[in-house]
Design a protein around this motif. Structure first.
Motif, mmCIF file in Angstrom:
data_model
loop_
_atom_site.group_PDB
_atom_site.id
_atom_site.type_symbol
_atom_site.label_atom_id
_atom_site.label_comp_id
_atom_site.label_asym_id
_atom_site.label_seq_id
_atom_site.Cartn_x
_atom_site.Cartn_y
_atom_site.Cartn_z
ATOM 1 N N ARG A 127 -60.417 -23.276 2.421
ATOM 2 C CA ARG A 127 -60.606 -24.236 2.237
ATOM 3 C C ARG A 127 -61.929 -24.115 3.149
ATOM 4 N NH1 ARG A 127 -57.145 -26.094 6.833
ATOM 5 N NH2 ARG A 127 -55.817 -25.080 7.520
ATOM 6 N N PHE A 128 -61.886 -23.235 4.319
ATOM 7 C CA PHE A 128 -63.347 -23.224 5.001
ATOM 8 C C PHE A 128 -64.295 -22.608 4.452
ATOM 9 C CE2 PHE A 128 -60.349 -24.902 7.824
ATOM 10 C CZ PHE A 128 -60.309 -25.289 8.747
ATOM 11 N N ALA A 129 -63.604 -21.366 4.122
ATOM 12 C CA ALA A 129 -65.329 -20.755 3.177
ATOM 13 C C ALA A 129 -66.184 -21.288 2.237
ATOM 14 C CB ALA A 129 -64.121 -19.334 2.293
ATOM 15 N N ARG A 130 -64.689 -22.172 1.616
ATOM 16 C CA ARG A 130 -66.700 -22.868 0.378
ATOM 17 C C ARG A 130 -66.828 -24.064 0.857
ATOM 18 N NH1 ARG A 130 -60.767 -26.866 -0.829
ATOM 19 N NH2 ARG A 130 -60.134 -24.552 -1.770
ATOM 20 N N LYS A 131 -66.782 -24.389 2.734
ATOM 21 C CA LYS A 131 -67.846 -24.794 3.170
ATOM 22 C C LYS A 131 -68.852 -24.115 3.456
ATOM 23 C CE LYS A 131 -64.385 -27.830 4.698
ATOM 24 N NZ LYS A 131 -63.732 -28.679 6.196
ATOM 25 N N VAL A 132 -68.784 -23.087 3.617
ATOM 26 C CA VAL A 132 -70.235 -21.596 3.721
ATOM 27 C C VAL A 132 -70.163 -21.065 3.369
ATOM 28 C CG1 VAL A 132 -69.944 -20.064 5.778
ATOM 29 C CG2 VAL A 132 -68.929 -21.330 6.227
ATOM 30 N N ILE A 133 -70.038 -20.546 2.259
ATOM 31 C CA ILE A 133 -70.093 -19.679 0.975
ATOM 32 C C ILE A 133 -71.087 -20.030 0.207
ATOM 33 C CG2 ILE A 133 -69.749 -18.330 -1.198
ATOM 34 C CD1 ILE A 133 -67.311 -17.583 0.833
ATOM 35 N N PRO A 134 -71.567 -21.341 -0.310
ATOM 36 C CA PRO A 134 -72.010 -21.471 -0.982
ATOM 37 C C PRO A 134 -73.382 -21.412 -0.817
ATOM 38 C CG PRO A 134 -70.306 -23.343 -1.500
ATOM 39 C CD PRO A 134 -70.275 -22.284 -0.059
ATOM 40 N N GLN A 135 -74.294 -22.076 0.791
ATOM 41 C CA GLN A 135 -75.078 -22.012 1.047
ATOM 42 C C GLN A 135 -75.832 -20.131 1.298
ATOM 43 O OE1 GLN A 135 -75.603 -22.459 5.446
ATOM 44 N NE2 GLN A 135 -73.370 -23.047 4.856
ATOM 45 N N PHE A 136 -74.743 -19.345 1.147
ATOM 46 C CA PHE A 136 -75.016 -18.072 1.859
ATOM 47 C C PHE A 136 -75.218 -17.525 -0.281
ATOM 48 C CE2 PHE A 136 -73.557 -18.870 5.756
ATOM 49 C CZ PHE A 136 -75.042 -18.396 6.752
ATOM 50 N N PHE A 137 -74.652 -17.800 -0.566
ATOM 51 C CA PHE A 137 -74.475 -17.566 -2.228
ATOM 52 C C PHE A 137 -75.601 -18.103 -2.846
ATOM 53 C CE2 PHE A 137 -73.762 -17.296 -6.833
ATOM 54 C CZ PHE A 137 -72.825 -16.154 -6.943
ATOM 55 N N ASP A 138 -76.391 -19.002 -2.171
ATOM 56 C CA ASP A 138 -77.444 -19.633 -2.930
ATOM 57 C C ASP A 138 -79.164 -18.254 -2.670
ATOM 58 O OD1 ASP A 138 -76.625 -21.286 -4.789
ATOM 59 O OD2 ASP A 138 -76.585 -22.556 -3.083
ATOM 60 N N LEU A 139 -78.680 -18.543 -1.340
ATOM 61 C CA LEU A 139 -79.704 -17.285 -0.877
ATOM 62 C C LEU A 139 -80.020 -15.842 -1.284
ATOM 63 C CD1 LEU A 139 -79.351 -18.350 2.767
ATOM 64 C CD2 LEU A 139 -80.996 -19.473 1.191
ATOM 65 N N VAL A 140 -78.978 -15.093 -1.561
ATOM 66 C CA VAL A 140 -78.376 -14.089 -2.312
ATOM 67 C C VAL A 140 -79.129 -13.934 -3.477
ATOM 68 C CG1 VAL A 140 -77.026 -12.042 -2.370
ATOM 69 C CG2 VAL A 140 -76.561 -13.493 -0.824
ATOM 70 N N GLU A 141 -78.778 -14.594 -3.867
ATOM 71 C CA GLU A 141 -78.827 -15.696 -6.036
ATOM 72 C C GLU A 141 -80.518 -15.057 -5.570
ATOM 73 O OE1 GLU A 141 -77.840 -17.711 -9.479
ATOM 74 O OE2 GLU A 141 -77.285 -18.731 -7.548
ATOM 75 N N LEU A 142 -81.348 -15.956 -4.655
ATOM 76 C CA LEU A 142 -82.811 -16.477 -4.591
ATOM 77 C C LEU A 142 -82.884 -15.118 -4.286
ATOM 78 C CD1 LEU A 142 -83.608 -19.243 -2.776
ATOM 79 C CD2 LEU A 142 -83.168 -18.911 -5.562
#
Length: 219
Positions: A127-142
Motif C-alpha cells: 500500500r505504500f510501495a505502490r505510491k513510490v515504485i511507479p515513478q522510479f519504475f518509469d525512470l528505470v524503464e527510460l
C-alpha cells in the motif's frame, strides 16, 4: 575565487545540520521499520535511535506513515542512481545490462534492511510501495529502454523484447535470493552470502537474462 564563482552552492550551518538530521532519521527509520514493520515501529524509538527530538521528527516528516513512505523513496532513489550510473549508451549492450544487474544485485546483498522492507510491504499489500515504485519504475524503464533499443538496433537484442517484463524478471531473480535466503540455505553447504556464492548466483541470473533477450545472430 569565491564559492559562488566556482559554481558551488553555499550551505549554511543550519541547513547542513538539517540535512544531517534528516539522514540520521532515515537511517534509523530504515533499520527499525525493517525490523518491526510499520505497525510495530514507534516514532519514539526512531527519534531516540537517531538522536533527535520527536517533535523535530514530526516537523520533518509529519507522521509515522509519511516517514515510512519517505524511507521507501529514499532507498529506491539509491537503486535508481545505481542503475543510471551503470548505463553508458555507447558501450556494448551486454556490458550495460551486466553492470546494471550487478549494481542492483549487490545493493540487495549489502542492504538487508531494504530486503526486509520489501517483505513487509508484500505482506501489507504494497500500500505504500505502490505510491513510490511507479515513478522510479518509469525512470528505470527510460534508462533501460535506451539500452534495449540500442541493442535491438545493433542486432544484439531480440526485437520482441518486452522491457517491463525484463525489469520485473531482473527484480524477481535478484530479490528472491535474499528474501528467501533462510528458506533455501539448507540446499547448500556454503553460506549464500559468501563472496563465492554471490558471484555464482549473479552469473546464473545474467545467463538467464542473456539467453532470454539477446539475439544469437551476434554470436
Amino acid at each position: 575565487m569565491g564559492a559562488k564563482e566556482k559554481g558551488f552552492k553555499k550551505v549554511d550551518g543550519r541547513g547542513q545540520r538539517s540535512e544531517e538530521s534528516r539522514g540520521r532519521i532515515l537511517d534509523s527509520a530504515t533499520r527499525i521499520f525493517a525490523e518491526k514493520g510499520l505497525d510495530g515501529a514507534r516514532i519514539d524509538e526512531i527519534a531516540e535511535d537517531a538522536g533527535i527530538n520527536k517533535r523535530m521528527l514530526y516537523h520533518y516528516y509529519g507522521s509515522k506513515e509519511d516517514l515510512y513512505g519517505e524511507v521507501l523513496r529514499f532507498n529506491y532513489e539509491k537503486i535508481y542512481t545505481l542503475s543510471k550510473n551503470a548505463f553508458k549508451l555507447a558501450d556494448d549492450p551486454k556490458e550495460n545490462v551486466t553492470r546494471a544487474v550487478r549494481a542492483y544485485f549487490y545493493f540487495l546483498a549489502k542492504n538487508e534492511d531494504f530486503v526486509r522492507l520489501t517483505s513487509w510491504e508484500a505482506l501489507n499489500g504494497g500500500r505504500f510501495a505502490r505510491k513510490v515504485i511507479p515513478q522510479f519504475f518509469d525512470l528505470v524503464e527510460l534508462e533501460f529502454g535506451d539500452i534495449i533499443k540500442d541493442g535491438i538496433k545493433r542486432n544484439f537484442i531480440r526485437p520482441d523484447t518486452d522491457i517491463r517484463q525484463v525489469i520485473v524478471s531482473v527484480q524477481a531473480l535478484c530479490l528472491v535470493y535474499f528474501n528467501r535466503r533462510e528458506i533455501v540455505q539448507p540446499l547448500w553447504q556454503e553460506d549464500l552470502l559468501s563472496e563465492k556464492m554471490l558471484e555464482v548466483r549473479l552469473q546464473h541470473i545474467l545467463t538467464l537474462i542473456f539467453d532470454g533477450i539477446f539475439s544469437h545472430e551476434e554470436e
